[in-house]
Design a protein around this motif. Structure first.
Motif, PDB file in Angstrom:
ATOM      1  N   ALA A   7       0.844  -1.197   0.000  1.00  0.00           N
ATOM      2  CA  ALA A   7       0.000   0.000   0.000  1.00  0.00           C
ATOM      3  C   ALA A   7       0.879   1.246   0.000  1.00  0.00           C
ATOM      4  O   ALA A   7       1.104   1.860   1.026  1.00  0.00           O
ATOM      5  N   PRO A   8       1.443   1.576  -1.165  1.00  0.00           N
ATOM      6  CA  PRO A   8       2.339   2.725  -1.216  1.00  0.00           C
ATOM      7  C   PRO A   8       1.627   4.031  -0.893  1.00  0.00           C
ATOM      8  O   PRO A   8       0.541   4.300  -1.410  1.00  0.00           O
ATOM      9  N   SER A   9       2.235   4.819  -0.012  1.00  0.00           N
ATOM     10  CA  SER A   9       1.700   6.119   0.356  1.00  0.00           C
ATOM     11  C   SER A   9       2.418   7.178  -0.466  1.00  0.00           C
ATOM     12  O   SER A   9       3.551   6.980  -0.901  1.00  0.00           O
ATOM     13  N   GLN A  10       1.783   8.306  -0.659  1.00  0.00           N
ATOM     14  CA  GLN A  10       2.373   9.376  -1.458  1.00  0.00           C
ATOM     15  C   GLN A  10       3.706   9.821  -0.855  1.00  0.00           C
ATOM     16  O   GLN A  10       4.626  10.179  -1.582  1.00  0.00           O
ATOM     17  N   ASN A  11       3.802   9.815   0.474  1.00  0.00           N
ATOM     18  CA  ASN A  11       5.019  10.269   1.137  1.00  0.00           C
ATOM     19  C   ASN A  11       5.818   9.119   1.734  1.00  0.00           C
ATOM     20  O   ASN A  11       6.559   9.300   2.698  1.00  0.00           O
ATOM     21  N   HIS A  12       5.651   7.949   1.177  1.00  0.00           N
ATOM     22  CA  HIS A  12       6.381   6.782   1.665  1.00  0.00           C
ATOM     23  C   HIS A  12       7.310   6.300   0.553  1.00  0.00           C
ATOM     24  O   HIS A  12       6.874   6.053  -0.563  1.00  0.00           O
ATOM     25  N   TYR A  13       8.588   6.162   0.896  1.00  0.00           N
ATOM     26  CA  TYR A  13       9.606   5.800  -0.102  1.00  0.00           C
ATOM     27  C   TYR A  13      10.395   4.584   0.356  1.00  0.00           C
ATOM     28  O   TYR A  13      10.513   4.298   1.549  1.00  0.00           O
ATOM     29  N   ASP A  14      10.947   3.881  -0.621  1.00  0.00           N
ATOM     30  CA  ASP A  14      11.865   2.790  -0.276  1.00  0.00           C
ATOM     31  C   ASP A  14      13.119   3.362   0.387  1.00  0.00           C
ATOM     32  O   ASP A  14      13.625   2.822   1.357  1.00  0.00           O
ATOM     33  N   ALA A  15      13.614   4.466  -0.175  1.00  0.00           N
ATOM     34  CA  ALA A  15      14.825   5.094   0.367  1.00  0.00           C
ATOM     35  C   ALA A  15      14.716   6.604   0.283  1.00  0.00           C
ATOM     36  O   ALA A  15      14.241   7.151  -0.719  1.00  0.00           O
ATOM     37  N   ILE A  16      15.138   7.255   1.358  1.00  0.00           N
ATOM     38  CA  ILE A  16      15.275   8.710   1.351  1.00  0.00           C
ATOM     39  C   ILE A  16      16.751   9.028   1.540  1.00  0.00           C
ATOM     40  O   ILE A  16      17.408   8.485   2.431  1.00  0.00           O
ATOM     41  N   VAL A  17      17.271   9.886   0.680  1.00  0.00           N
ATOM     42  CA  VAL A  17      18.670  10.316   0.744  1.00  0.00           C
ATOM     43  C   VAL A  17      18.695  11.767   1.215  1.00  0.00           C
ATOM     44  O   VAL A  17      18.056  12.632   0.604  1.00  0.00           O
ATOM     45  N   ILE A  18      19.400  12.032   2.297  1.00  0.00           N
ATOM     46  CA  ILE A  18      19.539  13.406   2.783  1.00  0.00           C
ATOM     47  C   ILE A  18      20.834  13.975   2.216  1.00  0.00           C
ATOM     48  O   ILE A  18      21.926  13.569   2.591  1.00  0.00           O
ATOM     49  N   GLY A  19      20.696  14.917   1.278  1.00  0.00           N
ATOM     50  CA  GLY A  19      21.861  15.536   0.670  1.00  0.00           C
ATOM     51  C   GLY A  19      21.887  15.332  -0.832  1.00  0.00           C
ATOM     52  O   GLY A  19      22.021  14.208  -1.315  1.00  0.00           O
ATOM     53  N   ALA A  20      21.754  16.439  -1.583  1.00  0.00           N
ATOM     54  CA  ALA A  20      21.746  16.367  -3.045  1.00  0.00           C
ATOM     55  C   ALA A  20      23.103  16.760  -3.607  1.00  0.00           C
ATOM     56  O   ALA A  20      23.207  17.557  -4.543  1.00  0.00           O
ATOM     57  N   GLY A  21      24.143  16.202  -2.998  1.00  0.00           N
ATOM     58  CA  GLY A  21      25.500  16.419  -3.495  1.00  0.00           C
ATOM     59  C   GLY A  21      25.964  15.218  -4.300  1.00  0.00           C
ATOM     60  O   GLY A  21      25.153  14.405  -4.756  1.00  0.00           O
ATOM     61  N   ALA A  22      27.276  15.085  -4.454  1.00  0.00           N
ATOM     62  CA  ALA A  22      27.841  14.037  -5.313  1.00  0.00           C
ATOM     63  C   ALA A  22      27.442  12.636  -4.860  1.00  0.00           C
ATOM     64  O   ALA A  22      26.886  11.850  -5.638  1.00  0.00           O
ATOM     65  N   SER A  23      27.705  12.300  -3.604  1.00  0.00           N
ATOM     66  CA  SER A  23      27.418  10.934  -3.143  1.00  0.00           C
ATOM     67  C   SER A  23      25.921  10.667  -3.085  1.00  0.00           C
ATOM     68  O   SER A  23      25.450   9.591  -3.458  1.00  0.00           O
ATOM     69  N   GLY A  24      25.151  11.662  -2.630  1.00  0.00           N
ATOM     70  CA  GLY A  24      23.705  11.479  -2.501  1.00  0.00           C
ATOM     71  C   GLY A  24      23.025  11.238  -3.835  1.00  0.00           C
ATOM     72  O   GLY A  24      22.196  10.329  -3.973  1.00  0.00           O
ATOM     73  N   LEU A  25      23.372  12.040  -4.840  1.00  0.00           N
ATOM     74  CA  LEU A  25      22.760  11.869  -6.159  1.00  0.00           C
ATOM     75  C   LEU A  25      23.177  10.546  -6.788  1.00  0.00           C
ATOM     76  O   LEU A  25      22.365   9.869  -7.431  1.00  0.00           O
ATOM     77  N   ASP A 113      35.996  19.665 -19.947  1.00  0.00           N
ATOM     78  CA  ASP A 113      36.503  20.703 -20.856  1.00  0.00           C
ATOM     79  C   ASP A 113      35.729  21.998 -20.677  1.00  0.00           C
ATOM     80  O   ASP A 113      36.289  23.089 -20.747  1.00  0.00           O
ATOM     81  N   ASP A 114      34.433  21.876 -20.496  1.00  0.00           N
ATOM     82  CA  ASP A 114      33.564  23.057 -20.497  1.00  0.00           C
ATOM     83  C   ASP A 114      33.207  23.532 -19.091  1.00  0.00           C
ATOM     84  O   ASP A 114      33.682  24.558 -18.644  1.00  0.00           O
ATOM     85  N   SER A 115      32.389  22.766 -18.387  1.00  0.00           N
ATOM     86  CA  SER A 115      31.877  23.246 -17.110  1.00  0.00           C
ATOM     87  C   SER A 115      31.482  22.099 -16.186  1.00  0.00           C
ATOM     88  O   SER A 115      31.040  21.045 -16.642  1.00  0.00           O
ATOM     89  N   ALA A 116      31.621  22.338 -14.885  1.00  0.00           N
ATOM     90  CA  ALA A 116      31.179  21.370 -13.881  1.00  0.00           C
ATOM     91  C   ALA A 116      29.676  21.126 -13.988  1.00  0.00           C
ATOM     92  O   ALA A 116      29.177  20.079 -13.555  1.00  0.00           O
ATOM     93  N   GLN A 117      28.963  22.089 -14.566  1.00  0.00           N
ATOM     94  CA  GLN A 117      27.519  21.931 -14.743  1.00  0.00           C
ATOM     95  C   GLN A 117      27.207  20.682 -15.551  1.00  0.00           C
ATOM     96  O   GLN A 117      26.159  20.049 -15.358  1.00  0.00           O
ATOM     97  N   ASP A 118      28.126  20.275 -16.452  1.00  0.00           N
ATOM     98  CA  ASP A 118      27.919  19.072 -17.257  1.00  0.00           C
ATOM     99  C   ASP A 118      27.762  17.835 -16.365  1.00  0.00           C
ATOM    100  O   ASP A 118      26.926  16.964 -16.625  1.00  0.00           O
ATOM    101  N   ILE A 119      28.588  17.753 -15.314  1.00  0.00           N
ATOM    102  CA  ILE A 119      28.534  16.604 -14.399  1.00  0.00           C
ATOM    103  C   ILE A 119      27.234  16.630 -13.606  1.00  0.00           C
ATOM    104  O   ILE A 119      26.543  15.610 -13.459  1.00  0.00           O
ATOM    105  N   LEU A 120      26.861  17.815 -13.091  1.00  0.00           N
ATOM    106  CA  LEU A 120      25.631  17.918 -12.307  1.00  0.00           C
ATOM    107  C   LEU A 120      24.407  17.606 -13.166  1.00  0.00           C
ATOM    108  O   LEU A 120      23.508  16.881 -12.728  1.00  0.00           O
ATOM    109  N   THR A 121      24.383  18.129 -14.380  1.00  0.00           N
ATOM    110  CA  THR A 121      23.264  17.859 -15.289  1.00  0.00           C
ATOM    111  C   THR A 121      23.150  16.360 -15.559  1.00  0.00           C
ATOM    112  O   THR A 121      22.047  15.791 -15.571  1.00  0.00           O
ATOM    113  N   MET A 122      24.291  15.697 -15.770  1.00  0.00           N
ATOM    114  CA  MET A 122      24.301  14.254 -16.007  1.00  0.00           C
ATOM    115  C   MET A 122      23.676  13.507 -14.825  1.00  0.00           C
ATOM    116  O   MET A 122      22.815  12.629 -15.013  1.00  0.00           O
ATOM    117  N   LEU A 123      24.077  13.859 -13.610  1.00  0.00           N
ATOM    118  CA  LEU A 123      23.560  13.173 -12.421  1.00  0.00           C
ATOM    119  C   LEU A 123      22.054  13.393 -12.267  1.00  0.00           C
ATOM    120  O   LEU A 123      21.298  12.455 -11.982  1.00  0.00           O
TER     121      LEU A 123
END
Length: 433
Positions: A7-25, A113-123
């Motif tokens: 019975a999945p709830s709207q606010n119920h997840y298998d996993a919650i990750v705290i932190g939207a940085g490199a390891s978290g993403l 070559d261009d920007s760190a944004q490329d890595i973040l966009t990829m993730l």
């Protein structure tokens, strides 16, 4: 309450990750690929802020040569499992798949070559592709556990993370009302909150506080990969040389690095100093070999015999391939041999030349400190790794609780190693949550 699988709830997840940085993403996208329902929460207004500013905006995202000895921590073996299961070429493969242009610099470092944004966009694109939800501007007020079907579960009570402007407006309006709260529940909770480095990007000790809530021990934290500062006469000398860079060997009792040093208005920086800071503690002396390819004692004594009428500055200027910039040479003369600067070699005792040669090949300095978390690239210390599984990153104190990335007592060298630790620890965790 029923099992969430039924019975999945709207606010119920298998996993919650705290932190939207490199390891978290990276953990989130890895778990998402396994069909897990994943939510990433972060108090910042933008994901991956540290990724964006890293490597001068080009993101030194990994290194061709990653070995366990490139990492420090109270348990030297902890990082081995994750690094071996997720080597750097795995991440390089993803970068190439996304057609992100990159290049290698010295010592195997890889940059966009261009920007760190490329890595973040990829993730973020990889997360979106597998249904990972990322919610920013989220303040976590409380984390608690409750029992469900004999499994430990977590509940997170959150509210909106107010900006400085919003906080000020509430204060001016005398608004004392509580902000609306949202509750999230999950089977697995991943702490990817990073360390204390660069507080202007939102760094905080939240992850450490949460770890202690569940009985974890902290290894003392300190700013690392950070420039040294000086307050004595040496500091005055260094300030006059701001902008000068040269290759040196920087060392202490534990390790040495042959890399460039940079004089700044605040002290000593450059790769040599940043690397050495990983292994430095307050009160310790550091040694700098200003002419790493020349035995200065042998050179001075030889020239005393062959050119007895020469001056020390002439020997240094003519026989070191201009390794010492003129401004630095003049400053060192004032600092180290001002009393004999106009004395011919023949009239200088051998002992004095031996002493000077030893100083040029081993200038001993005692930093007053470092620039601290304000400019530190990483935080040394963190959650004690003996209390965490090296294979899954799960807490040994609390089932379903995981720690990844910089929040752990694992600190890499300068050169893409800390990002590789983020990807590797995020991967092994994402495989099981």
């Amino acid at each position: 309450m029923e099992n969430t699988r039924n019975a999945p709830s709207q606010n119920h997840y298998d996993a919650i990750v705290i932190g939207a940085g490199a390891s978290g993403l990276y953990c989130a996208l890895t778990a998402g690929r396994r069909g897990r329902r994943v939510l990433v929460l972060d108090h910042a207004n933008k994901a991956g802020k540290k990724i964006l500013m890293s490597g001068g905006g080009r993101c030194n995202f990994t290194n061709y040569f990653v070995e366990p000895e490139h990492f420090i921590g109270s348990n030297a073996h902890f990082c081995k499992s994750a690094l071996s299961r997720y080597p750097s070429w795995e991440f390089i493969g993803m970068v190439e798949q996304h057609k992100i242009p990159y290049h290698e610099r010295e010592h195997g470092q890889l940059f966009c070559d261009d920007s760190a944004q490329d890595i973040l966009t990829m993730l973020l694109d990889e997360c979106a592709a597998v249904g990972v939800q990322v919610r920013l501007n989220t303040h976590i007020e409380q984390v608690k556990t409750f029992e469900n079907n004999e499994k430990s579960r977590f509940e997170l009570i959150t509210s909106k993370q107010l900006s400085k402007k919003e906080k000020q407006e509430r204060k001016e309006n005398g608004n004392q009302s509580k902000l609306p709260q949202t509750s999230y529940r999950c089977e697995s909770l991943v702490v990817a909150t990073g360390g204390l480095s660069i507080p202007t990007l939102g760094a905080s000790g939240f992850g450490y506080d949460l770890a202690q809530q569940f009985g974890h021990t902290l290894v003392t934290t300190d700013a690392s990969l950070v420039p040294f500062t000086f307050t004595d006469k040496t500091g005055e000398l260094i300030r006059t040389l701001a902008g000068i860079s040269l290759p040196v060997i920087a060392s202490n009792e534990r390790i040495s690095f042959k890399l460039p040093l940079l004089f700044t208005h605040r002290g000593l920086s450059g790769p040599a100093m940043l690397q050495l800071s990983n292994y430095w503690h307050v009160g310790e002396t550091i040694t700098i070999n200003l002419l790493p390819d020349i035995d200065m004692t042998a050179l001075l004594l030889a020239h005393k015999k062959s050119h007895p009428r020469q001056l020390i500055r002439t020997v240094l200027a003519d026989n070191t391939d201009n390794a010492l910039p003129k401004k630095l040479l003049a400053a060192l003369q004032t600092h180290l041999w001002d009393d004999i600067k106009d004395t011919e070699l023949a009239n200088i005792k051998d002992e004095r030349l031996i002493e000077l040669g030893a100083t040029l090949n081993g200038w001993q300095l005692k930093p007053s400190g470092t620039e601290g978390y304000r400019t530190a690239e990483v935080t040394r210390g963190g959650i004690k790794t003996d209390e965490v599984s090296s294979k899954t990153m799960q807490s040994k104190h609390q089932d379903g609780l995981y720690f990844i990335g910089e929040v752990l007592d694992v600190t890499g060298w300068l050169g893409g190693y800390n990002f590789q630790w983020a990807w590797a620890s995020g991967f092994v965790c994402g495989e099981v949550v």
